[in-house]
Design a protein around this motif. Sequence first.
Motif, PDB file in Angstrom:
ATOM      1  N   UNK A 116     -34.010  24.359  15.491  1.00 30.26           N
ATOM      2  CA  UNK A 116     -33.043  24.242  14.413  1.00 30.26           C
ATOM      3  C   UNK A 116     -33.813  24.140  13.104  1.00 30.26           C
ATOM      4  N   UNK A 117     -33.503  25.024  12.184  1.00 27.11           N
ATOM      5  CA  UNK A 117     -34.183  25.023  10.890  1.00 27.11           C
ATOM      6  C   UNK A 117     -33.348  24.290   9.861  1.00 27.11           C
ATOM      7  N   UNK A 119     -33.799  22.740   5.543  1.00 25.78           N
ATOM      8  CA  UNK A 119     -34.605  23.069   4.362  1.00 25.78           C
ATOM      9  C   UNK A 119     -36.015  22.459   4.389  1.00 25.78           C
ATOM     10  N   UNK A 120     -36.197  21.327   5.073  1.00 25.50           N
ATOM     11  CA  UNK A 120     -37.489  20.635   5.078  1.00 25.50           C
ATOM     12  C   UNK A 120     -38.339  20.896   6.312  1.00 25.50           C
ATOM     13  N   UNK A 121     -37.697  21.096   7.473  1.00 22.56           N
ATOM     14  CA  UNK A 121     -38.423  21.140   8.750  1.00 22.56           C
ATOM     15  C   UNK A 121     -37.745  22.084   9.729  1.00 22.56           C
ATOM     16  N   UNK A 122     -38.447  22.330  10.834  1.00 22.35           N
ATOM     17  CA  UNK A 122     -37.846  22.889  12.034  1.00 22.35           C
ATOM     18  C   UNK A 122     -37.847  21.770  13.065  1.00 22.35           C
ATOM     19  N   UNK A 123     -36.711  21.578  13.740  1.00 20.96           N
ATOM     20  CA  UNK A 123     -36.659  20.687  14.895  1.00 20.96           C
ATOM     21  C   UNK A 123     -36.773  21.594  16.116  1.00 20.96           C
ATOM     22  N   UNK A 124     -37.875  21.483  16.815  1.00 24.52           N
ATOM     23  CA  UNK A 124     -38.118  22.305  17.991  1.00 24.52           C
ATOM     24  C   UNK A 124     -37.792  21.439  19.201  1.00 24.52           C
ATOM     25  N   UNK A 125     -36.753  21.837  19.934  1.00 28.41           N
ATOM     26  CA  UNK A 125     -36.229  21.025  21.038  1.00 28.41           C
ATOM     27  C   UNK A 125     -36.760  21.513  22.381  1.00 28.41           C
ATOM     28  N   UNK A 126     -37.361  20.602  23.106  1.00 27.09           N
ATOM     29  CA  UNK A 126     -37.794  20.843  24.486  1.00 27.09           C
ATOM     30  C   UNK A 126     -36.956  19.911  25.352  1.00 27.09           C
ATOM     31  N   UNK A 127     -35.704  20.259  25.582  1.00 26.72           N
ATOM     32  CA  UNK A 127     -34.763  19.389  26.269  1.00 26.72           C
ATOM     33  C   UNK A 127     -33.816  18.774  25.249  1.00 26.72           C
ATOM     34  N   UNK A 128     -32.960  17.874  25.726  1.00 29.82           N
ATOM     35  CA  UNK A 128     -31.942  17.288  24.853  1.00 29.82           C
ATOM     36  C   UNK A 128     -32.479  16.170  23.969  1.00 29.82           C
ATOM     37  N   UNK A 129     -33.494  15.449  24.449  1.00 30.66           N
ATOM     38  CA  UNK A 129     -33.992  14.306  23.685  1.00 30.66           C
ATOM     39  C   UNK A 129     -35.448  14.437  23.259  1.00 30.66           C
ATOM     40  N   UNK A 130     -36.080  15.556  23.513  1.00 27.44           N
ATOM     41  CA  UNK A 130     -37.477  15.761  23.128  1.00 27.44           C
ATOM     42  C   UNK A 130     -37.529  16.754  21.985  1.00 27.44           C
ATOM     43  N   UNK A 131     -37.798  16.251  20.795  1.00 30.50           N
ATOM     44  CA  UNK A 131     -37.882  17.125  19.621  1.00 30.50           C
ATOM     45  C   UNK A 131     -39.234  16.962  18.956  1.00 30.50           C
ATOM     46  N   UNK A 143     -47.137  31.415   6.218  1.00 29.13           N
ATOM     47  CA  UNK A 143     -47.069  30.729   7.516  1.00 29.13           C
ATOM     48  C   UNK A 143     -45.624  30.411   7.892  1.00 29.13           C
ATOM     49  N   UNK A 144     -44.831  29.998   6.915  1.00 25.86           N
ATOM     50  CA  UNK A 144     -43.403  29.720   7.184  1.00 25.86           C
ATOM     51  C   UNK A 144     -42.696  30.969   7.689  1.00 25.86           C
ATOM     52  N   UNK A 145     -42.943  32.092   7.021  1.00 23.03           N
ATOM     53  CA  UNK A 145     -42.312  33.351   7.416  1.00 23.03           C
ATOM     54  C   UNK A 145     -42.763  33.762   8.812  1.00 23.03           C
ATOM     55  N   UNK A 146     -44.059  33.643   9.078  1.00 25.79           N
ATOM     56  CA  UNK A 146     -44.602  33.999  10.392  1.00 25.79           C
ATOM     57  C   UNK A 146     -44.006  33.117  11.475  1.00 25.79           C
ATOM     58  N   UNK A 147     -43.967  31.809  11.215  1.00 29.87           N
ATOM     59  CA  UNK A 147     -43.426  30.890  12.218  1.00 29.87           C
ATOM     60  C   UNK A 147     -41.941  31.124  12.443  1.00 29.87           C
ATOM     61  N   UNK A 148     -41.178  31.319  11.373  1.00 33.79           N
ATOM     62  CA  UNK A 148     -39.740  31.574  11.510  1.00 33.79           C
ATOM     63  C   UNK A 148     -39.485  32.808  12.367  1.00 33.79           C
TER      64      UNK A 148
END
Length: 159
Positions: A116-117, A119-131, A143-148
């Motif tokens: 989930x992107x 404005x400040x961060x990406x929350x990368x979820x590995x399961x429901x409670x692991x971010x 780098x932002x463009x590449x990562x997105x």
Amino acid sequence: MQISMWVPYDENQLRRTLQFILRPQLRLIRVLGGVLVALGVALLAVKPLSSLAYVAMILGLLFVVAVAPITVALSMRMQSNVIRDGFHMTLDDEWVTLTYPLAESRFRWAGLGRAIETPEVWYVMFGKLQAITIPKDPMTEEQRTTFAAFVNGLQPAGK
């Protein structure tokens, strides 16, 4: 893709991450609190001196207003001191690696649930409670463009 960056400890960002992770559970508690308040009001309409009505309304208000901040505060206190020194983050085509002075964590992109992107961060979820919070500030615009583009290519359509 090869992105490497130092991420300083940010207590406010940690608090926002915990709120993000706990949001679905806390939403249910708030709804239950609203139901208790409505039940209390209905009981007062039927029986104005009912102590059960006042208890239901007070508990409902606590559920709606106080449980979320208390839960986040307790979760903040439960975090290990290891994270307070900041960490080095490496993002490559196969892994997310977080290296703290006293610990290291690695996650394969193959286990990605969703990203989930904001404005400040990406929350990368590995399961429901692991971010994992991937901050944008330490990254260059390239780098932002590449990562997105990379993370959007990993997610199934609709996530």
